[in-house]
Design a protein around this motif. Sequence first.
Motif, mmCIF file in Angstrom:
data_model
loop_
_atom_site.group_PDB
_atom_site.id
_atom_site.type_symbol
_atom_site.label_atom_id
_atom_site.label_comp_id
_atom_site.label_asym_id
_atom_site.label_seq_id
_atom_site.Cartn_x
_atom_site.Cartn_y
_atom_site.Cartn_z
ATOM 1 N N UNK A 1 0.841 -1.199 0.000
ATOM 2 C CA UNK A 1 0.000 0.000 0.000
ATOM 3 C C UNK A 1 0.877 1.251 0.000
ATOM 4 N N UNK A 2 1.626 1.443 -1.076
ATOM 5 C CA UNK A 2 2.473 2.621 -1.221
ATOM 6 C C UNK A 2 1.617 3.872 -1.364
ATOM 7 N N UNK A 3 2.191 5.004 -0.978
ATOM 8 C CA UNK A 3 1.509 6.284 -1.155
ATOM 9 C C UNK A 3 1.448 6.644 -2.633
ATOM 10 N N UNK A 4 0.524 7.529 -2.962
ATOM 11 C CA UNK A 4 0.426 7.978 -4.352
ATOM 12 C C UNK A 4 1.680 8.737 -4.769
ATOM 13 N N UNK A 5 2.353 9.394 -3.826
ATOM 14 C CA UNK A 5 3.594 10.104 -4.144
ATOM 15 C C UNK A 5 4.667 9.102 -4.571
ATOM 16 N N UNK A 6 4.708 7.940 -3.915
ATOM 17 C CA UNK A 6 5.664 6.902 -4.314
ATOM 18 C C UNK A 6 5.411 6.457 -5.752
ATOM 19 N N UNK A 7 4.145 6.198 -6.059
ATOM 20 C CA UNK A 7 3.799 5.777 -7.422
ATOM 21 C C UNK A 7 4.143 6.865 -8.441
ATOM 22 N N UNK A 8 3.836 8.120 -8.113
ATOM 23 C CA UNK A 8 4.137 9.221 -9.033
ATOM 24 C C UNK A 8 5.642 9.373 -9.256
ATOM 25 N N UNK A 9 6.404 9.307 -8.188
ATOM 26 C CA UNK A 9 7.859 9.461 -8.324
ATOM 27 C C UNK A 9 8.473 8.301 -9.101
ATOM 28 N N UNK A 10 8.106 7.078 -8.725
ATOM 29 C CA UNK A 10 8.618 5.924 -9.482
ATOM 30 C C UNK A 10 8.192 6.012 -10.947
ATOM 31 N N UNK A 11 6.937 6.321 -11.185
ATOM 32 C CA UNK A 11 6.437 6.411 -12.555
ATOM 33 C C UNK A 11 7.164 7.465 -13.363
ATOM 34 N N UNK A 12 7.331 8.660 -12.773
ATOM 35 C CA UNK A 12 8.023 9.741 -13.473
ATOM 36 C C UNK A 12 9.463 9.359 -13.769
ATOM 37 N N UNK A 13 10.157 8.824 -12.770
ATOM 38 C CA UNK A 13 11.572 8.479 -12.959
ATOM 39 C C UNK A 13 11.756 7.353 -13.971
ATOM 40 N N UNK A 14 10.899 6.350 -13.915
ATOM 41 C CA UNK A 14 10.997 5.246 -14.876
ATOM 42 C C UNK A 14 10.655 5.727 -16.282
ATOM 43 N N UNK A 15 9.609 6.524 -16.409
ATOM 44 C CA UNK A 15 9.211 7.041 -17.721
ATOM 45 C C UNK A 15 10.288 7.941 -18.326
ATOM 46 N N UNK A 16 10.815 8.878 -17.533
ATOM 47 C CA UNK A 16 11.823 9.793 -18.075
ATOM 48 C C UNK A 16 13.140 9.084 -18.360
ATOM 49 N N UNK A 17 13.466 8.056 -17.585
ATOM 50 C CA UNK A 17 14.670 7.279 -17.893
ATOM 51 C C UNK A 17 14.491 6.529 -19.204
ATOM 52 N N UNK A 18 13.293 6.009 -19.428
ATOM 53 C CA UNK A 18 13.003 5.343 -20.693
ATOM 54 C C UNK A 18 13.053 6.302 -21.867
ATOM 55 N N UNK A 19 12.508 7.499 -21.683
ATOM 56 C CA UNK A 19 12.548 8.524 -22.743
ATOM 57 C C UNK A 19 13.991 8.908 -23.040
ATOM 58 N N UNK A 20 14.788 9.109 -21.993
ATOM 59 C CA UNK A 20 16.197 9.439 -22.194
ATOM 60 C C UNK A 20 16.946 8.333 -22.899
ATOM 61 N N UNK A 21 16.618 7.101 -22.564
ATOM 62 C CA UNK A 21 17.260 5.954 -23.205
ATOM 63 C C UNK A 21 16.942 5.902 -24.694
ATOM 64 N N UNK A 22 15.700 6.148 -25.049
ATOM 65 C CA UNK A 22 15.276 6.023 -26.439
ATOM 66 C C UNK A 22 15.713 7.219 -27.289
ATOM 67 N N UNK A 23 15.590 8.426 -26.748
ATOM 68 C CA UNK A 23 15.776 9.617 -27.574
ATOM 69 C C UNK A 23 17.135 10.292 -27.461
ATOM 70 N N UNK A 24 18.031 9.815 -26.623
ATOM 71 C CA UNK A 24 19.330 10.478 -26.481
ATOM 72 C C UNK A 24 20.202 10.248 -27.718
ATOM 73 N N UNK A 25 20.809 11.311 -28.160
ATOM 74 C CA UNK A 25 21.751 11.258 -29.285
ATOM 75 C C UNK A 25 23.102 11.775 -28.795
#
Length: 123
Positions: A61-85
Amino acid sequence: MNSVTQIISHFFLLSFAFGTQILSPVVNTKLTGVGFYKLGSGIVLASLVLAFGVDYSMSPNLDSIDYLCYGFLILTSGVGFVFHRDDKNIFMWVLYTLQLLVFTFFIFWTFKLNAPWIQLFFM
């Protein structure tokens, strides 16, 4: 009750992801190639996903802040992985800055301003 192994694993994975992320601008991708940056970015992404799994197994039963932070960090790391040149444009610097701000907030949130844990994390 969480086991010592779970707590240490969670702490290690978060600090490994943060340390790798904060030092990513040190790598000059024009000299090393974008593959080395993607390796570091993949390490951050994998560490965050594993840290989320360990955190969720410790308390489902994680807090919504935990989900938001994990989600944001995982999503932006994925975006950086795909789009970095090879050249770091303004979008990548903004993304990097946002990641570090969210990551720092998340560390203080996760360790509930417990000074010894936070000091150990940033060492």
